[in-house]
Design a protein around this motif. Structure first.
Motif, PDB file in Angstrom:
ATOM      1  N   SER A  65       0.771  -1.126   0.014  1.00 37.59           N
ATOM      2  CA  SER A  65      -0.068  -0.214   0.009  1.00 37.59           C
ATOM      3  C   SER A  65       0.851   1.314  -0.003  1.00 37.59           C
ATOM      4  O   SER A  65       2.027   1.244   0.632  1.00 37.59           O
ATOM      5  N   VAL A  66       0.225   2.354  -0.477  1.00 32.85           N
ATOM      6  CA  VAL A  66       1.138   3.621  -0.365  1.00 32.85           C
ATOM      7  C   VAL A  66      -0.120   4.775  -0.324  1.00 32.85           C
ATOM      8  O   VAL A  66      -1.069   4.634  -0.803  1.00 32.85           O
ATOM      9  N   ASN A  67       0.262   5.443   0.936  1.00 32.88           N
ATOM     10  CA  ASN A  67      -0.440   6.165   1.249  1.00 32.88           C
ATOM     11  C   ASN A  67      -0.562   7.726   0.605  1.00 32.88           C
ATOM     12  O   ASN A  67       0.532   8.019  -0.303  1.00 32.88           O
ATOM     13  N   THR A  68      -1.240   8.783   0.766  1.00 32.10           N
ATOM     14  CA  THR A  68      -1.228  10.138   0.280  1.00 32.10           C
ATOM     15  C   THR A  68       0.208  10.780   0.580  1.00 32.10           C
ATOM     16  O   THR A  68       0.609  11.654  -0.181  1.00 32.10           O
ATOM     17  N   ASP A  69       0.801  10.424   1.803  1.00 29.62           N
ATOM     18  CA  ASP A  69       1.947  11.142   2.442  1.00 29.62           C
ATOM     19  C   ASP A  69       3.121  10.140   1.825  1.00 29.62           C
ATOM     20  O   ASP A  69       4.339  10.382   1.962  1.00 29.62           O
ATOM     21  N   ASN A  70       2.912   9.286   0.743  1.00 31.05           N
ATOM     22  CA  ASN A  70       3.862   8.294   0.152  1.00 31.05           C
ATOM     23  C   ASN A  70       4.523   7.286   1.087  1.00 31.05           C
ATOM     24  O   ASN A  70       5.501   6.518   0.800  1.00 31.05           O
ATOM     25  N   SER A  71       3.893   7.115   2.264  1.00 35.07           N
ATOM     26  CA  SER A  71       4.335   5.961   3.465  1.00 35.07           C
ATOM     27  C   SER A  71       3.916   4.703   2.477  1.00 35.07           C
ATOM     28  O   SER A  71       2.892   4.707   2.045  1.00 35.07           O
ATOM     29  N   ILE A  72       4.742   3.542   2.795  1.00 33.54           N
ATOM     30  CA  ILE A  72       4.585   2.501   2.046  1.00 33.54           C
ATOM     31  C   ILE A  72       4.542   1.251   3.041  1.00 33.54           C
ATOM     32  O   ILE A  72       5.305   1.577   3.810  1.00 33.54           O
ATOM     33  N   TYR A  73       3.776   0.258   2.812  1.00 38.66           N
ATOM     34  CA  TYR A  73       3.723  -0.969   3.476  1.00 38.66           C
ATOM     35  C   TYR A  73       3.970  -1.955   2.484  1.00 38.66           C
ATOM     36  O   TYR A  73       3.226  -2.023   1.227  1.00 38.66           O
ATOM     37  N   TYR A  74       4.506  -2.972   2.800  1.00 32.22           N
ATOM     38  CA  TYR A  74       4.606  -4.251   2.056  1.00 32.22           C
ATOM     39  C   TYR A  74       4.498  -5.494   3.160  1.00 32.22           C
ATOM     40  O   TYR A  74       4.845  -5.654   4.225  1.00 32.22           O
ATOM     41  N   THR A  75       3.961  -6.429   2.650  1.00 30.64           N
ATOM     42  CA  THR A  75       3.841  -7.926   3.591  1.00 30.64           C
ATOM     43  C   THR A  75       4.837  -8.349   3.077  1.00 30.64           C
ATOM     44  O   THR A  75       5.553  -8.314   2.324  1.00 30.64           O
ATOM     45  N   ASP A  76       5.360  -9.398   4.361  1.00 28.81           N
ATOM     46  CA  ASP A  76       6.499  -9.765   4.281  1.00 28.81           C
ATOM     47  C   ASP A  76       7.120 -10.487   3.109  1.00 28.81           C
ATOM     48  O   ASP A  76       8.361 -10.453   2.609  1.00 28.81           O
ATOM     49  N   SER A  77       6.186 -11.246   2.524  1.00 28.76           N
ATOM     50  CA  SER A  77       6.686 -12.306   1.333  1.00 28.76           C
ATOM     51  C   SER A  77       6.966 -11.586   0.152  1.00 28.76           C
ATOM     52  O   SER A  77       7.389 -12.180  -0.627  1.00 28.76           O
ATOM     53  N   VAL A  78       6.869 -10.315   0.049  1.00 25.49           N
ATOM     54  CA  VAL A  78       7.102  -9.586  -1.140  1.00 25.49           C
ATOM     55  C   VAL A  78       8.063  -8.587  -0.969  1.00 25.49           C
ATOM     56  O   VAL A  78       8.542  -8.145  -1.991  1.00 25.49           O
ATOM     57  N   LYS A  79       8.612  -8.317   0.405  1.00 25.04           N
ATOM     58  CA  LYS A  79       9.599  -7.382   0.417  1.00 25.04           C
ATOM     59  C   LYS A  79      10.809  -7.527  -0.299  1.00 25.04           C
ATOM     60  O   LYS A  79      11.167  -8.648  -0.287  1.00 25.04           O
ATOM     61  N   GLY A  80      11.388  -6.572  -0.853  1.00 26.74           N
ATOM     62  CA  GLY A  80      12.651  -6.909  -1.807  1.00 26.74           C
ATOM     63  C   GLY A  80      12.310  -7.432  -3.136  1.00 26.74           C
ATOM     64  O   GLY A  80      13.275  -7.238  -3.987  1.00 26.74           O
ATOM     65  N   ARG A  81      11.110  -7.628  -3.367  1.00 27.41           N
ATOM     66  CA  ARG A  81      10.804  -8.087  -4.902  1.00 27.41           C
ATOM     67  C   ARG A  81       9.827  -7.337  -5.328  1.00 27.41           C
ATOM     68  O   ARG A  81       9.920  -7.086  -6.655  1.00 27.41           O
ATOM     69  N   PHE A  82       8.876  -6.798  -4.614  1.00 28.61           N
ATOM     70  CA  PHE A  82       7.756  -5.894  -5.207  1.00 28.61           C
ATOM     71  C   PHE A  82       8.104  -4.513  -4.870  1.00 28.61           C
ATOM     72  O   PHE A  82       8.660  -4.154  -3.897  1.00 28.61           O
ATOM     73  N   THR A  83       7.638  -3.499  -5.867  1.00 32.97           N
ATOM     74  CA  THR A  83       7.727  -2.125  -5.408  1.00 32.97           C
ATOM     75  C   THR A  83       6.407  -1.595  -5.858  1.00 32.97           C
ATOM     76  O   THR A  83       6.008  -1.624  -7.207  1.00 32.97           O
ATOM     77  N   ILE A  84       5.840  -0.857  -5.014  1.00 33.45           N
ATOM     78  CA  ILE A  84       4.492  -0.223  -5.222  1.00 33.45           C
ATOM     79  C   ILE A  84       5.107   1.532  -5.148  1.00 33.45           C
ATOM     80  O   ILE A  84       5.808   1.881  -4.865  1.00 33.45           O
ATOM     81  N   SER A  85       4.219   2.053  -6.313  1.00 36.94           N
ATOM     82  CA  SER A  85       4.394   3.443  -6.751  1.00 36.94           C
ATOM     83  C   SER A  85       3.179   3.984  -7.324  1.00 36.94           C
ATOM     84  O   SER A  85       2.284   3.142  -7.633  1.00 36.94           O
ATOM     85  N   ARG A  86       3.134   5.456  -6.968  1.00 32.07           N
ATOM     86  CA  ARG A  86       2.094   6.118  -7.674  1.00 32.07           C
ATOM     87  C   ARG A  86       2.377   7.063  -8.449  1.00 32.07           C
ATOM     88  O   ARG A  86       3.504   7.965  -8.139  1.00 32.07           O
TER      89      ARG A  86
END
Length: 118
Positions: free
Chosen positions: A50-71
């Motif tokens: 997830s990415v919030n309006t302030d660009n703070s980001i969350y990843y579930t553990d299983s995808v950390k280092g492999r997935f990148t969310i952006s807007r």
């Protein structure tokens, strides 16, 4: 209300990459907290990133280092770059929007299928 349309899914071999896109319309995209969710075969839906309006980001553990969310608020688009894909990443991927990061997600796209072959 914001409308969401995902694209970019497909069939890829393990170790491959895909980039998902979620195009938003109907409202001001920048005011929404956004998230990518997925639901695999026989599994419950889970929040992937997830990415919030302030660009703070969350990843579930299983995808950390492999997935990148952006807007890209100028393009009204949410992205999910996925690398080093694994068969267990196989799922329907949905983007979703909420007005506040403390709220439930209220607007959902129709989903895009990601299938990772071993």
């Amino acid at each position: 209300q914001v409308q969401l349309v995902e694209s970019g899914g497909g069939l890829v071999q393990a170790g491959g990459s895909l980039r998902l896109s979620c195009a938003a319309s109907g409202s001001i995209f920048s005011i929404y907290s956004m998230g990518w969710h997925r639901q695999g075969p026989g599994k419950e839906r889970e929040l992937v990133a997830s990415v919030n309006t302030d660009n703070s980001i969350y990843y579930t553990d299983s995808v950390k280092g492999r997935f990148t969310i952006s807007r890209d608020n100028a393009k009204n688009t949410l992205y999910l770059q996925m690398i080093s894909l694994k068969p267990e990443d196989t799922a329907m991927y949905y983007c979703a929007a909420r007005r506040n990061f403390l709220d439930e997600y209220t607007n959902w796209g129709q989903g895009t299928q990601v299938t990772v072959s071993s």
